[in-house]
Design a protein around this motif. Structure first.
Motif, mmCIF file in Angstrom:
data_model
loop_
_atom_site.group_PDB
_atom_site.id
_atom_site.type_symbol
_atom_site.label_atom_id
_atom_site.label_comp_id
_atom_site.label_asym_id
_atom_site.label_seq_id
_atom_site.Cartn_x
_atom_site.Cartn_y
_atom_site.Cartn_z
ATOM 1 N N LEU A 1 -11.427 -74.593 43.440
ATOM 2 C CA LEU A 1 -10.604 -73.751 42.556
ATOM 3 C C LEU A 1 -9.213 -74.367 42.469
ATOM 4 O O LEU A 1 -8.476 -74.396 43.460
ATOM 5 C CB LEU A 1 -10.536 -72.321 43.097
ATOM 6 C CG LEU A 1 -9.744 -71.337 42.238
ATOM 7 C CD1 LEU A 1 -10.462 -71.088 40.912
ATOM 8 C CD2 LEU A 1 -9.544 -70.012 42.982
ATOM 9 N N PHE A 2 -8.862 -74.867 41.286
ATOM 10 C CA PHE A 2 -7.527 -75.438 41.065
ATOM 11 C C PHE A 2 -6.626 -74.296 40.605
ATOM 12 O O PHE A 2 -6.652 -73.891 39.440
ATOM 13 C CB PHE A 2 -7.601 -76.555 40.027
ATOM 14 C CG PHE A 2 -6.361 -77.391 39.950
ATOM 15 C CD1 PHE A 2 -5.788 -77.938 41.085
ATOM 16 C CD2 PHE A 2 -5.745 -77.628 38.717
ATOM 17 C CE1 PHE A 2 -4.647 -78.711 41.015
ATOM 18 C CE2 PHE A 2 -4.600 -78.401 38.638
ATOM 19 C CZ PHE A 2 -4.047 -78.945 39.793
ATOM 20 N N TRP B 1 -12.821 -73.893 47.814
ATOM 21 C CA TRP B 1 -11.618 -74.611 48.260
ATOM 22 C C TRP B 1 -10.508 -74.353 47.240
ATOM 23 O O TRP B 1 -10.611 -74.746 46.079
ATOM 24 C CB TRP B 1 -11.891 -76.112 48.350
ATOM 25 C CG TRP B 1 -12.977 -76.458 49.326
ATOM 26 C CD1 TRP B 1 -14.273 -76.704 49.040
ATOM 27 C CD2 TRP B 1 -12.842 -76.596 50.736
ATOM 28 N NE1 TRP B 1 -14.973 -76.983 50.185
ATOM 29 C CE2 TRP B 1 -14.121 -76.927 51.256
ATOM 30 C CE3 TRP B 1 -11.781 -76.470 51.628
ATOM 31 C CZ2 TRP B 1 -14.355 -77.131 52.596
ATOM 32 C CZ3 TRP B 1 -12.006 -76.672 52.979
ATOM 33 C CH2 TRP B 1 -13.272 -77.002 53.453
ATOM 34 N N VAL B 2 -9.465 -73.672 47.690
ATOM 35 C CA VAL B 2 -8.353 -73.311 46.815
ATOM 36 C C VAL B 2 -7.276 -74.390 46.930
ATOM 37 O O VAL B 2 -6.695 -74.590 48.005
ATOM 38 C CB VAL B 2 -7.785 -71.932 47.178
ATOM 39 C CG1 VAL B 2 -6.653 -71.560 46.199
ATOM 40 C CG2 VAL B 2 -8.885 -70.871 47.137
ATOM 41 N N LEU B 3 -7.030 -75.101 45.844
ATOM 42 C CA LEU B 3 -6.016 -76.151 45.785
ATOM 43 C C LEU B 3 -4.960 -75.773 44.755
ATOM 44 O O LEU B 3 -5.187 -74.912 43.905
ATOM 45 C CB LEU B 3 -6.654 -77.494 45.407
ATOM 46 C CG LEU B 3 -7.868 -77.941 46.238
ATOM 47 C CD1 LEU B 3 -8.434 -79.233 45.688
ATOM 48 C CD2 LEU B 3 -7.477 -78.096 47.700
ATOM 49 N N ASN B 4 -3.813 -76.425 44.811
ATOM 50 C CA ASN B 4 -2.768 -76.175 43.814
ATOM 51 C C ASN B 4 -2.137 -77.485 43.382
ATOM 52 O O ASN B 4 -2.411 -78.540 43.989
ATOM 53 C CB ASN B 4 -1.733 -75.179 44.350
ATOM 54 C CG ASN B 4 -0.901 -75.779 45.478
ATOM 55 O OD1 ASN B 4 -1.161 -76.886 45.936
ATOM 56 N ND2 ASN B 4 0.110 -75.034 45.920
ATOM 57 N N PRO B 5 -1.336 -77.499 42.351
ATOM 58 C CA PRO B 5 -0.783 -78.764 41.847
ATOM 59 C C PRO B 5 0.022 -79.541 42.872
ATOM 60 O O PRO B 5 0.064 -80.776 42.826
ATOM 61 C CB PRO B 5 0.105 -78.312 40.677
ATOM 62 C CG PRO B 5 -0.508 -77.031 40.208
ATOM 63 C CD PRO B 5 -1.015 -76.366 41.454
ATOM 64 N N GLN B 6 0.663 -78.855 43.825
ATOM 65 C CA GLN B 6 1.489 -79.559 44.798
ATOM 66 C C GLN B 6 0.658 -80.245 45.892
ATOM 67 O O GLN B 6 1.041 -81.297 46.406
ATOM 68 C CB GLN B 6 2.492 -78.587 45.460
ATOM 69 C CG GLN B 6 3.603 -78.110 44.551
ATOM 70 C CD GLN B 6 3.175 -76.956 43.683
ATOM 71 O OE1 GLN B 6 2.093 -76.389 43.872
ATOM 72 N NE2 GLN B 6 4.012 -76.617 42.693
ATOM 73 N N LYS C 1 -9.549 -85.793 53.606
ATOM 74 C CA LYS C 1 -10.191 -86.552 54.689
ATOM 75 C C LYS C 1 -10.760 -85.638 55.766
ATOM 76 O O LYS C 1 -11.865 -85.854 56.269
ATOM 77 C CB LYS C 1 -9.184 -87.525 55.300
ATOM 78 C CG LYS C 1 -9.778 -88.438 56.355
ATOM 79 C CD LYS C 1 -8.749 -89.447 56.851
ATOM 80 C CE LYS C 1 -9.355 -90.389 57.891
ATOM 81 N NZ LYS C 1 -8.380 -91.386 58.385
ATOM 82 N N SER C 2 -10.007 -84.607 56.142
ATOM 83 C CA SER C 2 -10.424 -83.764 57.265
ATOM 84 C C SER C 2 -11.357 -82.632 56.859
ATOM 85 O O SER C 2 -12.065 -82.086 57.707
ATOM 86 C CB SER C 2 -9.186 -83.163 57.960
ATOM 87 O OG SER C 2 -8.347 -84.195 58.450
ATOM 88 N N TYR C 3 -11.357 -82.289 55.570
ATOM 89 C CA TYR C 3 -12.165 -81.139 55.165
ATOM 90 C C TYR C 3 -13.131 -81.451 54.017
ATOM 91 O O TYR C 3 -14.351 -81.451 54.198
ATOM 92 C CB TYR C 3 -11.253 -79.953 54.801
ATOM 93 C CG TYR C 3 -10.658 -79.321 56.027
ATOM 94 C CD1 TYR C 3 -11.348 -78.361 56.748
ATOM 95 C CD2 TYR C 3 -9.419 -79.731 56.500
ATOM 96 C CE1 TYR C 3 -10.817 -77.794 57.898
ATOM 97 C CE2 TYR C 3 -8.873 -79.171 57.655
ATOM 98 C CZ TYR C 3 -9.583 -78.208 58.349
ATOM 99 O OH TYR C 3 -9.069 -77.676 59.493
ATOM 100 N N LEU C 4 -12.607 -81.716 52.839
ATOM 101 C CA LEU C 4 -13.498 -81.878 51.689
ATOM 102 C C LEU C 4 -14.522 -82.995 51.900
ATOM 103 O O LEU C 4 -15.724 -82.798 51.664
ATOM 104 C CB LEU C 4 -12.656 -82.149 50.437
ATOM 105 C CG LEU C 4 -11.902 -80.916 49.905
ATOM 106 C CD1 LEU C 4 -10.852 -81.326 48.886
ATOM 107 C CD2 LEU C 4 -12.854 -79.910 49.303
ATOM 108 N N ALA D 1 -10.925 -70.913 51.250
ATOM 109 C CA ALA D 1 -10.299 -71.809 52.219
ATOM 110 C C ALA D 1 -9.239 -72.638 51.524
ATOM 111 O O ALA D 1 -9.417 -73.080 50.378
ATOM 112 C CB ALA D 1 -11.349 -72.723 52.848
ATOM 113 N N GLY D 2 -8.135 -72.843 52.214
ATOM 114 C CA GLY D 2 -7.077 -73.652 51.616
ATOM 115 C C GLY D 2 -5.922 -73.821 52.558
ATOM 116 O O GLY D 2 -5.896 -73.266 53.661
#
Length: 515
Positions: free
Chosen positions: A174-175, A144-149, A158-161, A47-48
């Motif tokens: 996952l960064f 949860w797939v996140l990236n530097p931006q 707020k809405s998910y994590l 998810a991301g």
């Protein structure tokens, strides 16, 4: 825990609103369905938001170009699934509603993995967000797939994590795209990310780094997934977390596990008093006292004047209380008495439910009012069927009545004796000697004594009759209250006690469901 939640729903149904029970009912159904499907597969969702490289990670793990990728706009319009191994997961994917599905040869460490690439949850298309939210509510593990931006995006946190803070055990962060950062920047970003996750209530979740273009690659993610798949506990942990979330939402509706006093003596007495007034107990008790006096005097009064008493109507006859099978004619309760009943019921409900949460207090009040329409007839029957104790004459009434007749007989005998002597005197017949009682002739003594004796006896009996009538009034009032209390127990108390019992069962079941 799921069975306990089912018992909670069964006990709380009808007392809590359907909207309050919907999450619990949905979870019970979902848990039963998920556990009945494949326990050999672990469903993991990527998810991301847009541009985090989620679909790229999916394709690299699958080893195939299955999901389209794009850096600026959403390209995953519906979920894609890749299944590792030969065992079919079609039933599970049918239940998940995932149509695009692929199967690949099993890698030993990932056999049984069902990997989903979800639509972006920040997509401009609402259908994408709805699909992502639907699957996030049922999958076994979320990556949860996140990236530097976008790792600090407020909407993401707020809405998910933050919303999934009770699902820490089935959460991996996952960064991704760390190739864009220097080692110093990466360390700073990961530290900042951990602080943000701590605020979200996810301080203990694994934070992995990855890159599709170079080191560290996807090794950390592959290793984490292999451990989850091998343990085969993710589905149970997901359901356990869902139970935590649902039971936490239900706790405010159940309140703290305090002491329930139920219907104490004071509460029952106050309620009985109000119903007794409405049922006309004071009227019947007063009529019983008057009827006792009326009937006693008909038997113990001076026989020559008893016919006057017979002309007066019996106080109980006017109320139609002679026949227990017939309805009384006490008449409806006065508005003040009816208001007192309503107030008494509300007051009793307030006392009984004072330690209960709001919804259950309202349920207690509804239960106590549920049979209010039937209450007047039930009270009328209770009054009509109560033995007032006047069906038979008392022995002492008969004894006094017999003495009264003796006095009358004495007066009649004296009068007859005097009449015979008068006739003999008028006919100039010789008169026999006249015996005397002291200086008073016996005929005169009998006449005067009989009259005065009967009158004196009547006067002496009057206070005794009054005393006995008041005593009978108290007895009847006590009997009537017993009948009214029985009606209160059946029509008012019992429905409320069923609510209290349901509350106790629901509270215990919820405590067990919390684990």
């Amino acid at each position: 825990r799921g069975e306990a939640l089912g018992r909670f729903v069964a006990a709380a149904r009808g007392h809590l609103s359907e909207a309050d029970l919907v999450p619990a009912e949905a979870l019970i159904e979902r848990a039963g369905k998920r556990l009945s499907l494949s326990r050999a597969h672990t469903v993991v969702a990527l998810a991301g938001s847009t541009g985090t490289g989620k679909s790229t990670v999916f394709n690299l793990l699958a080893g195939l170009d299955l999901s389209r990728t794009g850096a600026r706009r959403p390209t995953t319009d519906e979920a894609h699934a890749c299944v590792w191994g030969e065992d079919s997961a079609d039933g599970l994917l049918d239940w998940l509603g995932v149509r695009r599905r692929f199967q690949r040869a099993a890698e030993p460490q990932l056999s049984g993995l069902v990997l989903l690439d979800l639509p972006d949850f920040d997509s401009v298309r609402q259908s994408h967000r709805v699909e992502a939210d639907r699957l996030l509510s049922v999958v076994d593990l979320i990556v949860w797939v996140l990236n530097p931006q976008k790792y600090a995006d407020k909407v993401v946190h707020k809405s998910y994590l933050a919303r999934f803070h009770r699902h820490r055990e089935i959460t991996v962060v996952l960064f991704n795209q760390v190739d864009l950062l220097s080692s110093v920047d990466l360390q700073e970003c990961v530290s900042d990310l951990r602080q943000l996750l701590k605020k979200d209530g996810l301080e203990d979740v694994p934070v992995l780094t990855s890159s599709a273009l170079g080191p560290p690659g996807l090794d950390a993610l592959t290793g984490a997934l292999s451990k989850v798949v091998a343990a085969r506990q993710a589905a149970l942990r997901r359901l356990s977390a869902d139970l935590d979330e649902v039971t936490a939402g239900l706790e405010p509706l159940m309140g703290e596990a305090g002491r329930m006093d139920g219907f104490g003596r004071r509460t029952r007495d106050a309620l009985t008093d109000a119903l007794a007034r409405a049922a006309g107990v004071p009227v019947v008790a007063d009529a019983t006292e008057k009827a006792y006096v009326h009937r006693a005097r008909k038997v113990t009064g001076w026989p020559l004047l008893r016919w006057l008493r017979r002309l007066r109507p019996d106080p109980l006859s006017r109320l139609h209380l002679e026949n227990p099978a017939a309805a009384t004619s006490i008449g409806p309760a006065a508005p003040a008495a009816q208001a007192a009943v309503a107030l008494g019921v509300r007051d009793a409900a307030s006392r009984v439910g004072e330690s209960l949460p709001g919804p259950w207090q309202e349920s207690v009040l509804r239960a106590m009012r549920s049979k209010m329409d039937d209450l007047p007839d039930a009270l009328d029957r209770a009054v009509a069927q109560t033995d007032l104790g006047l069906a038979r004459r008392r022995l002492w009434w008969r004894a006094v009545g017999a003495l009264q007749w003796v006095a009358v007989a004495a007066a009649v005998a004296g009068l007859a004796w005097l009449a015979v002597r008068y006739v003999m005197f008028a006919l100039a017949l010789p008169e026999p000697p006249l015996p005397t009682l002291g200086r008073i002739p016996w005929p005169t003594a009998l006449l005067v004594g009989g009259l005065l004796g009967g009158l004196l006896l009547s006067m002496l009996v009057r206070p005794v009759v009054r005393f006995a009538a008041r005593r009978q009034r108290r007895r009847v009032q006590a009997r009537l209250r017993v009948g009214v209390a029985a009606v209160a127990a059946e029509y008012v108390v019992a429905p409320a006690e069923r609510v209290l019992h349901a509350y106790a069962m629901a509270r215990d079941a919820l405590r067990e469901a919390r684990g």
